[in-house]
Enzyme design. Structure first.
Site, PDB file in Angstrom:
ATOM      1  CB  SER A   1      -0.955  -0.036   1.186  1.00  0.00           C
ATOM      2  OG  SER A   1      -1.843   1.038   1.110  1.00  0.00           O
ATOM      3  CG  HIS A   2       0.494   3.692   3.439  1.00  0.00           C
ATOM      4  ND1 HIS A   2      -0.342   2.640   3.734  1.00  0.00           N
ATOM      5  CD2 HIS A   2       1.189   3.958   4.567  1.00  0.00           C
ATOM      6  CE1 HIS A   2      -0.179   2.307   5.006  1.00  0.00           C
ATOM      7  NE2 HIS A   2       0.745   3.084   5.533  1.00  0.00           N
TER       8      HIS A   2
ATOM      9  CE  LYS B   1      -4.722  -5.233  -0.012  1.00  0.00           C
ATOM     10  NZ  LYS B   1      -5.241  -3.921   0.331  1.00  0.00           N
TER      11      LYS B   1
ATOM     12  CG  ASP C   1      -2.776   4.101  -1.285  1.00  0.00           C
ATOM     13  OD1 ASP C   1      -3.571   3.898  -2.213  1.00  0.00           O
ATOM     14  OD2 ASP C   1      -2.674   3.322  -0.306  1.00  0.00           O
TER      15      ASP C   1
ATOM     16  CG  ASP D   1      -6.258   1.113  -0.638  1.00  0.00           C
ATOM     17  OD1 ASP D   1      -5.302   1.919  -0.664  1.00  0.00           O
ATOM     18  OD2 ASP D   1      -6.313   0.149   0.152  1.00  0.00           O
ATOM     19  NE  ARG D   2      -3.771   4.517   3.176  1.00  0.00           N
ATOM     20  CZ  ARG D   2      -3.089   4.737   4.285  1.00  0.00           C
ATOM     21  NH1 ARG D   2      -2.600   5.938   4.523  1.00  0.00           N
ATOM     22  NH2 ARG D   2      -2.879   3.768   5.143  1.00  0.00           N
TER      23      ARG D   2
ATOM     24  CE  LYS E   1      -7.345   2.381   2.590  1.00  0.00           C
ATOM     25  NZ  LYS E   1      -7.164   1.195   3.440  1.00  0.00           N
TER      26      LYS E   1
HETATM   27  C1  VG1 Z   1      -3.233   2.337   8.392  1.00  0.00           C
HETATM   28  C2  VG1 Z   1      -4.414   3.269   8.586  1.00  0.00           C
HETATM   29  C3  VG1 Z   1      -5.719   2.498   8.494  1.00  0.00           C
HETATM   30  C4  VG1 Z   1      -5.763   1.765   7.159  1.00  0.00           C
HETATM   31  C5  VG1 Z   1      -4.537   0.903   6.987  1.00  0.00           C
HETATM   32  C6  VG1 Z   1      -4.464   0.240   5.633  1.00  0.00           C
HETATM   33  O1  VG1 Z   1      -3.234   1.347   9.400  1.00  0.00           O
HETATM   34  O2  VG1 Z   1      -4.317   3.932   9.816  1.00  0.00           O
HETATM   35  O3  VG1 Z   1      -6.789   3.388   8.642  1.00  0.00           O
HETATM   36  O4  VG1 Z   1      -6.913   0.950   7.091  1.00  0.00           O
HETATM   37  O5  VG1 Z   1      -3.358   1.691   7.128  1.00  0.00           O
HETATM   38  O6  VG1 Z   1      -4.470   1.180   4.605  1.00  0.00           O
HETATM   39  P1  VG1 Z   1      -2.306   1.436  10.704  1.00  0.00           P
HETATM   40  O7  VG1 Z   1      -2.531   0.146  11.436  1.00  0.00           O
HETATM   41  O8  VG1 Z   1      -0.888   1.627  10.212  1.00  0.00           O
HETATM   42  O9  VG1 Z   1      -2.759   2.643  11.450  1.00  0.00           O
HETATM   43  V1  VG1 Z   1      -3.683   0.832   3.171  1.00  0.00           V
HETATM   44  O10 VG1 Z   1      -4.084   1.950   2.062  1.00  0.00           O
HETATM   45  O11 VG1 Z   1      -2.066   0.988   3.725  1.00  0.00           O
HETATM   46  O12 VG1 Z   1      -4.003  -0.732   2.840  1.00  0.00           O
HETATM   47 CO    CO Z   2      -3.542   1.529   0.214  1.00  0.00          CO
END
Ligand code: VG1
Ligand code: CO
Length: 543
Positions: free
Chosen positions: A113-114, A126, A277, A281-282, A376
């Site tokens: 992800s990010h 995942k 991202d 999804d963000r 998302k």
């Molecule tokens: C973070 C965010 C959470 C989000 C998750 C996955 O998790 O806070 O709101 O659902 O990333 O997003 P954490 O446990 O680091 O706070 V993504 O776009 O990285 O799959």
């Molecule tokens: Co993401």
């Protein structure tokens, strides 16, 4: 037959976090590390033989290697078909859309992800289940337990296959279908939004800057915004997915997407800015000289949802993660629809959407979505905003200020303390939890505390309970501070402190958030001793 069994050593410490398993690339490159996770997953799934699996990732380094490995293991496991995105590319929301539209049994998303990518960056995996959403905790826990004991990996002894051209081919008897990564997703978007109105908006000179951050959102944004909706060429920047994201940190917030913010603050700023991202999804929405908080974005979308064709019949309910601001709660109350408060992570929204109890969901971490998929969805949010702007004729800023005028402003900020020693972070949370019973009824930093607890969630649909989902300290006026540790990081621990205060007075809406939240920031320090435990005198990221 080409099936082979490889003896392996069980791995420990692979418990998937907030959304799947994320580690440094070098960890995934250890012999059989990826295989161990995939085998554990395949072993605990109730059925695989004869079924269809979806497979794709955000294109980061190691994506292609992992895809070939997983294809061979899926063939050995007896899957009938794997739908894989061309070039190994599928965004997270696209995987969800493909699973649902093709009736697949599930899908594997390769993404961290990010988190940054490249050989020194992160990789992740995942699993999404048949509704298109992230695997529930019950399943990820079972994968973790299985990964600790499994001693064999089943695969087939075949060469890599080409994923460059669409079409079907056989791999040890299993059909591999290379699909257009954008087609199914685009079809879903066409069903939801008024493309004609958005086309007219762009034709009328509306200027958008969409920063795909060299991640997987680029091809989707280019195809829809520039391709179908007629946005001028150059609307999408950083639109080609790169293995290292061009060195960018594909986390769309004002700190990491500085270049976008700079363009939106400039004198000749476009009308709207947006970013997505790593796995798309963000989303971040920015107006001209105006940054939108994700919690406000969700509330604006909820407030005006019926202006968008796919939501014309109204929304059943809304849900937000616990640390997300209560802006959407206020909209839901006015519309007389239910609002659910869930733990952090998209997987908690799935049951509510499947049961038809909510239509829109969101998180403070730049995540917004609806029941059109079970993830998302970054570009969906951008299209929603474009549709709202086209339907109302209002600017991004005017839509947010309208929300504040109607419901008051939920002043909000998140402070992240990154790279803390895990032992220190655990100690901070332990002491904080131990102090909770003594906080209620006391005033700290001049703020009277109504209650303090550790958030637990009982799923209203299946009754499953999730404990220890974040410490919250709530004042008598409803303002609050939430503390939790990140479940997605790969280096040490990250403490997240979430701050929220409701400001009904329109004359005070322009006070900068950090200033308006100062008493809460002081309270957070006093109750959690952040400086002492982290050795840091300020957060590393403030959003
Ligand atoms: C973070 C965010 C959470 C989000 C998750 C996955 O998790 O806070 O709101 O659902 O990333 O997003 P954490 O446990 O680091 O706070 V993504 O776009 O990285 O799959
Ligand atoms: Co993401």
């Amino acid at each position: 037959m080409t099936h082979i069994t490889i003896p392996t050593t069980p791995f420990d410490g692979q418990r998937p976090g907030t959304s799947g398993l994320r580690k440094k690339v070098s960890v995934f490159q250890q012999p059989h590390y990826l295989e161990n996770f995939v085998q554990a997953l395949f072993d605990v799934l109730p059925e695989t033989a004869g079924l269809t699996l979806v497979l794709g990732g955000d294109g980061r380094y190691y994506n292609r290697v992992a895809i070939q490995t997983i294809l061979r293991m899926a063939a050995a496991k007896g899957y009938a078909r794997v739908l894989v995105g061309q070039g190994g590319i599928l965004s997270t929301p696209a995987v969800s859309a493909v699973i649902r539209r093709h009736g697949a049994s599930g899908g594997i998303v390769l993404s961290a992800s990010h988190n940054p990518g490249g050989p020194d960056g992160d990789f992740g995996i995942k699993y999404n289940v048949g509704n298109g959403g992230p695997a529930p905790e019950k399943l990820t826990d079972a994968v973790f337990e299985r990964s600790k004991v499994l001693t064999n990996i089943s695969t087939v002894d075949t060469a890599d296959i080409s994923l460059e051209t669409e079409g079907s081919q056989l791999l040890a008897g299993m059909e591999v279908v290379v699909i257009d990564p954008v087609a199914d997703y685009a079809a879903v978007m066409r069903e939801l939004f008024d493309f004609e109105a958005i086309r007219r908006l762009f034709a009328g000179g509306f200027r958008l800057r969409f920063d795909a951050m060299c991640a997987v959102g680029g091809p989707y944004a280019q195809a829809l915004l520039e391709g179908e909706l007629g946005a001028p060429a150059g609307t999408v920047v950083n639109g080609t997915p790169l293995e290292d994201f061009g060195g960018l940190h594909p986390d769309p917030n004002p700190v990491n997407a500085q270049d976008l913010i700079a363009h939106l603050l400039a004198e000749d700023a476009p009308d709207m800015g947006a970013a997505s991202d790593g796995d798309a999804d963000r989303n971040m929405i920015v107006g001209r000289k105006f940054v939108v908080s994700p919690s406000d974005s969700l509330a604006v979308i909820a407030a005006h949802a019926t202006l968008v064709p796919g939501y014309r019949g109204g929304i059943a309910g809304v849900a937000r993660s616990m640390p997300t601001s209560t802006a959407v709660d206020r909209v839901a109350k006015a519309q007389n629809i239910p609002c659910f408060e869930t733990p952090t992570g998209w997987k908690f929204f799935g049951n509510l959407m499947d049961a038809g109890r909510v239509t829109l969901c969101g998180e403070e971490s730049y995540g917004t979505g609806s029941s059109h998929v079970r993830e998302k969805d970054g570009l969906w949010a951008v299209l929603f905003w474009l549709n709202l702007i086209a339907a109302t004729g209002k600017s991004v800023e005017a839509l947010v200020r309208g929300l504040w005028a109607d419901y008051g402003r939920c002043v909000y900020s998140r402070h992240d303390y990154e790279g803390i020693a895990t032992a220190q972070a655990d100690a901070l949370m332990r002491e904080l939890r131990a102090s909770l019973p003594s906080l209620a009824g006391r005033a700290i930093e001049g703020l009277p505390i109504a209650f303090a607890d550790d958030f637990s969630y009982t799923d209203p649909v299946d009754g499953s309970v999730s404990h220890k989902q974040g410490v919250r300290v709530v004042m008598e006026d409803g303002s609050r501070v939430v503390f939790r540790l990140s479940g997605t990081g790969t280096e040490g621990a990250t403490l997240r402190v979430y701050l929220e205060r409701h400001e009904p007075d329109i004359a005070r809406h322009d006070i900068p958030a950090q200033e308006a939240l100062q008493p809460l920031i002081a309270l957070a320090e006093t109750v959690a001793q952040i400086r002492a435990f982290t050795g840091m005198d300020r957060p590393s990221v403030t959003t």
